[in-house]
Write a protein that holds these residues in place. Structure first.
Motif, PDB file in Angstrom:
ATOM      1  N   ALA A   1      -8.939  -1.621   0.401  1.00 44.71           N
ATOM      2  CA  ALA A   1      -9.284  -1.122  -0.934  1.00 44.71           C
ATOM      3  C   ALA A   1      -9.428   0.400  -0.929  1.00 44.71           C
ATOM      4  O   ALA A   1      -9.058   1.071  -1.901  1.00 44.71           O
ATOM      5  N   ARG A   2      -9.969   0.950   0.143  1.00 46.35           N
ATOM      6  CA  ARG A   2     -10.074   2.415   0.254  1.00 46.35           C
ATOM      7  C   ARG A   2      -8.685   3.051   0.242  1.00 46.35           C
ATOM      8  O   ARG A   2      -8.462   4.074  -0.412  1.00 46.35           O
ATOM      9  N   PHE A   3      -7.769   2.453   0.971  1.00 50.56           N
ATOM     10  CA  PHE A   3      -6.404   2.985   0.974  1.00 50.56           C
ATOM     11  C   PHE A   3      -5.787   2.871  -0.419  1.00 50.56           C
ATOM     12  O   PHE A   3      -5.096   3.786  -0.882  1.00 50.56           O
ATOM     13  N   GLY A   4      -6.039   1.768  -1.103  1.00 49.70           N
ATOM     14  CA  GLY A   4      -5.550   1.623  -2.472  1.00 49.70           C
ATOM     15  C   GLY A   4      -6.114   2.691  -3.388  1.00 49.70           C
ATOM     16  O   GLY A   4      -5.407   3.233  -4.244  1.00 49.70           O
ATOM     17  N   LEU A   5      -7.386   3.027  -3.207  1.00 50.81           N
ATOM     18  CA  LEU A   5      -8.026   4.057  -4.022  1.00 50.81           C
ATOM     19  C   LEU A   5      -7.424   5.431  -3.745  1.00 50.81           C
ATOM     20  O   LEU A   5      -7.195   6.222  -4.666  1.00 50.81           O
ATOM     21  N   LEU A   6      -7.153   5.733  -2.479  1.00 50.40           N
ATOM     22  CA  LEU A   6      -6.457   6.978  -2.140  1.00 50.40           C
ATOM     23  C   LEU A   6      -5.100   7.023  -2.832  1.00 50.40           C
ATOM     24  O   LEU A   6      -4.697   8.071  -3.373  1.00 50.40           O
ATOM     25  N   SER A   7      -4.401   5.897  -2.841  1.00 49.89           N
ATOM     26  CA  SER A   7      -3.078   5.833  -3.440  1.00 49.89           C
ATOM     27  C   SER A   7      -3.141   5.961  -4.961  1.00 49.89           C
ATOM     28  O   SER A   7      -2.259   6.576  -5.574  1.00 49.89           O
ATOM     29  N   LEU A   8      -4.160   5.395  -5.580  1.00 51.17           N
ATOM     30  CA  LEU A   8      -4.355   5.566  -7.020  1.00 51.17           C
ATOM     31  C   LEU A   8      -4.509   7.041  -7.364  1.00 51.17           C
ATOM     32  O   LEU A   8      -4.049   7.500  -8.417  1.00 51.17           O
ATOM     33  N   ASN A   9      -5.120   7.791  -6.472  1.00 50.73           N
ATOM     34  CA  ASN A   9      -5.377   9.218  -6.697  1.00 50.73           C
ATOM     35  C   ASN A   9      -4.333  10.122  -6.047  1.00 50.73           C
ATOM     36  O   ASN A   9      -4.589  11.301  -5.789  1.00 50.73           O
ATOM     37  N   LYS A  10      -3.163   9.545  -5.778  1.00 49.58           N
ATOM     38  CA  LYS A  10      -1.994  10.294  -5.313  1.00 49.58           C
ATOM     39  C   LYS A  10      -2.264  11.129  -4.067  1.00 49.58           C
ATOM     40  O   LYS A  10      -1.797  12.247  -3.934  1.00 49.58           O
ATOM     41  N   GLY A  11      -3.038  10.554  -3.154  1.00 49.20           N
ATOM     42  CA  GLY A  11      -3.255  11.201  -1.872  1.00 49.20           C
ATOM     43  C   GLY A  11      -4.468  12.098  -1.799  1.00 49.20           C
ATOM     44  O   GLY A  11      -4.707  12.735  -0.768  1.00 49.20           O
ATOM     45  N   THR A  12      -5.262  12.147  -2.857  1.00 52.86           N
ATOM     46  CA  THR A  12      -6.484  12.971  -2.869  1.00 52.86           C
ATOM     47  C   THR A  12      -7.702  12.071  -2.808  1.00 52.86           C
ATOM     48  O   THR A  12      -7.785  11.063  -3.513  1.00 52.86           O
ATOM     49  N   TRP A  13      -8.650  12.444  -1.963  1.00 52.90           N
ATOM     50  CA  TRP A  13      -9.888  11.671  -1.820  1.00 52.90           C
ATOM     51  C   TRP A  13     -11.075  12.572  -2.153  1.00 52.90           C
ATOM     52  O   TRP A  13     -11.406  13.488  -1.422  1.00 52.90           O
ATOM     53  N   ASN A  14     -11.677  12.290  -3.303  1.00 54.48           N
ATOM     54  CA  ASN A  14     -12.897  13.000  -3.717  1.00 54.48           C
ATOM     55  C   ASN A  14     -12.732  14.521  -3.634  1.00 54.48           C
ATOM     56  O   ASN A  14     -13.606  15.236  -3.143  1.00 54.48           O
ATOM     57  N   GLY A  15     -11.587  15.006  -4.096  1.00 57.33           N
ATOM     58  CA  GLY A  15     -11.337  16.439  -4.132  1.00 57.33           C
ATOM     59  C   GLY A  15     -10.643  17.004  -2.910  1.00 57.33           C
ATOM     60  O   GLY A  15     -10.244  18.170  -2.900  1.00 57.33           O
ATOM     61  N   THR A  16     -10.493  16.197  -1.873  1.00 58.14           N
ATOM     62  CA  THR A  16      -9.823  16.639  -0.644  1.00 58.14           C
ATOM     63  C   THR A  16      -8.406  16.078  -0.598  1.00 58.14           C
ATOM     64  O   THR A  16      -8.208  14.874  -0.719  1.00 58.14           O
TER      65      THR A  16
ATOM     66  N   ILE B   1      -6.649  -5.863  -4.609  1.00 53.97           N
ATOM     67  CA  ILE B   1      -6.387  -6.225  -3.220  1.00 53.97           C
ATOM     68  C   ILE B   1      -6.452  -7.733  -3.062  1.00 53.97           C
ATOM     69  O   ILE B   1      -7.394  -8.376  -3.543  1.00 53.97           O
ATOM     70  N   ARG B   2      -5.474  -8.292  -2.385  1.00 49.54           N
ATOM     71  CA  ARG B   2      -5.511  -9.708  -2.016  1.00 49.54           C
ATOM     72  C   ARG B   2      -5.102  -9.836  -0.561  1.00 49.54           C
ATOM     73  O   ARG B   2      -4.052  -9.349  -0.149  1.00 49.54           O
ATOM     74  N   MET B   3      -5.925 -10.510   0.254  1.00 43.90           N
ATOM     75  CA  MET B   3      -5.588 -10.823   1.637  1.00 43.90           C
ATOM     76  C   MET B   3      -5.742 -12.319   1.837  1.00 43.90           C
ATOM     77  O   MET B   3      -6.569 -12.965   1.184  1.00 43.90           O
ATOM     78  N   GLY B   4      -4.957 -12.878   2.747  1.00 42.45           N
ATOM     79  CA  GLY B   4      -5.099 -14.298   3.012  1.00 42.45           C
ATOM     80  C   GLY B   4      -3.858 -14.896   3.637  1.00 42.45           C
ATOM     81  O   GLY B   4      -2.963 -14.192   4.100  1.00 42.45           O
ATOM     82  N   GLU B   5      -3.821 -16.202   3.641  1.00 45.61           N
ATOM     83  CA  GLU B   5      -2.642 -16.923   4.110  1.00 45.61           C
ATOM     84  C   GLU B   5      -1.656 -17.056   2.957  1.00 45.61           C
ATOM     85  O   GLU B   5      -1.977 -16.730   1.810  1.00 45.61           O
ATOM     86  N   ALA B   6      -0.460 -17.514   3.254  1.00 45.10           N
ATOM     87  CA  ALA B   6       0.563 -17.633   2.219  1.00 45.10           C
ATOM     88  C   ALA B   6       0.058 -18.507   1.072  1.00 45.10           C
ATOM     89  O   ALA B   6      -0.531 -19.566   1.288  1.00 45.10           O
ATOM     90  N   ALA B   7       0.288 -18.053  -0.152  1.00 37.17           N
ATOM     91  CA  ALA B   7      -0.181 -18.794  -1.313  1.00 37.17           C
ATOM     92  C   ALA B   7       0.484 -20.152  -1.415  1.00 37.17           C
ATOM     93  O   ALA B   7      -0.157 -21.147  -1.767  1.00 37.17           O
ATOM     94  N   ASP B   8       1.760 -20.206  -1.101  1.00 37.72           N
ATOM     95  CA  ASP B   8       2.496 -21.467  -1.140  1.00 37.72           C
ATOM     96  C   ASP B   8       3.194 -21.651   0.201  1.00 37.72           C
ATOM     97  O   ASP B   8       2.557 -21.639   1.237  1.00 37.72           O
ATOM     98  N   SER B   9       4.495 -21.790   0.183  1.00 40.51           N
ATOM     99  CA  SER B   9       5.220 -21.790   1.449  1.00 40.51           C
ATOM    100  C   SER B   9       5.300 -20.349   1.938  1.00 40.51           C
ATOM    101  O   SER B   9       5.099 -19.405   1.175  1.00 40.51           O
TER     102      SER B   9
END
Length: 364
Positions: free
Chosen positions: A243-258, A335-343
């Motif tokens: 989720a942290r990586f997703g948040l960095l990506s939402l902000n186009k590579g910037t984290w809290n001003g950095t 974010i979704r993690m887990g085993e395959a939803a179907d096959s």
């Protein structure tokens, strides 16, 4: 005289109300500031309720029921960086690790961009500038056509039918670089490029330049395959690290001003990177394009990658339904993690379509 006074008072009151109304209408709309959780290893992460967002509480349980039914282990929704939903299923919990599978390709794309930002490499240079010639078994003239950008874009021209092994004998010529799109594990050679260019191990560079900068778990790790899994490089972490990586990506590579990653590079990464597969950037999948190709096929499919999802979404997709969905228009990360939803599946299935129907029901 009384009538005149009453009229005067009423007129004054009307003008006062009109003035107040005009001021209200003219007042600027306050946009909630993006939130970033601390990177000090604490478990603190601010939340936002479904009610506060004005979303549909009745749509939550059907979504959670579907996720549990579909072999999900963890699920997180962020809006403006705050946790709206965080749920664990089937014996999983916040402390347990799970594999990113091919969703982790975007980690490699990001770190490659960081290395370019630092002037260590240029993605337009040929791979052999960093690894030397002979890293494939193709003729040297063909090998020298393959740039780092080709590896990021999945159009190296190498044979994608020979499995995940990226030793030279298994990297064989099919077409000139740039002329054929094929989902291929050869992208992992970018980790070697970064290591050579930086003079550090891939793990060390990844940890210091990305993981630690955004507070991902310090016990996350890369699994490097051996035997029949030779050539695989798969990241394992807890769900909040993803989720942290997703948040960095939402902000186009910037984290809290950095600035962690150059925004220009990030914009390239999340837009069409070549002319064949419109729905592919630099190891990111892109929604809202006119057509797409799936892994292990040369078939062009017309339409959106995920028709039920927002058109501006870009996503990291991994085998067995590992998902990082980023939706800029809604300031949302899913974010979704887990085993395959179907096959077993390699990237996409109707699970994505149904899942987004249920996610959309939260806010429509």
């Amino acid at each position: 005289m009384k009538k005149i006074l009453i009229v005067f008072l009423m007129s004054t009151l009307f003008l006062s109300c009109a003035s107040s109304s005009d001021e209200t209408l003219a007042a600027p709309i306050v946009t909630e500031q993006m939130y970033f959780p601390p990177i000090d290893g604490s478990s603190t992460w601010e939340t936002k309720s479904i009610t506060d967002l004005g979303w549909n509480q009745a749509a939550v349980q059907p979504l959670l029921n579907y996720l549990e039914l579909k072999n999900t282990k963890s699920f997180i929704v962020l809006v403006n960086g705050k946790i709206v939903l965080e749920n664990y299923f089937n014996g999983h919990d916040a402390a347990k690790f799970w594999q990113w599978n091919s969703a982790g390709k975007t980690l490699t794309a990001t770190v490659t961009g960081i290395a370019q930002k630092e002037g260590l490499l240029n993605i337009n240079n040929k791979v052999s500038d960093y690894l030397g010639t002979g890293w494939t078994s193709t003729p040297i003239a063909k090998e020298n056509l393959i740039t780092c950008k080709n590896l990021l874009s999945m159009n190296s021209g190498l044979n994608d039918a020979l499995g995940d092994d990226v030793s030279p004998t298994n990297l064989q010529y099919v077409a000139n670089a740039g002329t054929r799109w094929a989902y291929h594990n050869v992208y992992v050679k970018l980790q070697d490029v970064v290591a050579q260019a930086s003079g550090q191990s891939w793990n060390s560079y990844f940890n210091t330049k990305l993981r630690d900068k955004i507070g991902m778990s310090t016990t996350g790790f890369w699994y490097v395959g051996t035997g029949i899994y030779k050539g695989l490089s798969i990241y394992f972490s807890n769900t909040r690290s993803m989720a942290r990586f997703g948040l960095l990506s939402l902000n186009k590579g910037t984290w809290n001003g950095t600035t962690i990653l150059n925004e220009t590079y990030f914009n390239e990464a999340t837009n069409t990177s070549q002319t064949i597969n419109q729905a592919y950037g630099y190891l990111w999948w892109l929604n809202g394009k006119t057509s797409y190709h799936l892994p292990q096929t040369q078939l062009k499919i017309n339409g959106n990658l995920i028709a039920t999802a927002p058109s501006d979404m870009y996503c990291a997709l991994g085998k067995d339904d590992q998902k990082v969905y980023v939706v800029p228009s809604k300031k949302m990360v899913v974010i979704r993690m887990g085993e395959a939803a179907d096959s077993e599946n390699l990237a996409l299935s109707d699970f994505d379509e149904v899942l987004w129907q249920k996610i959309s029901a939260l806010y429509q």
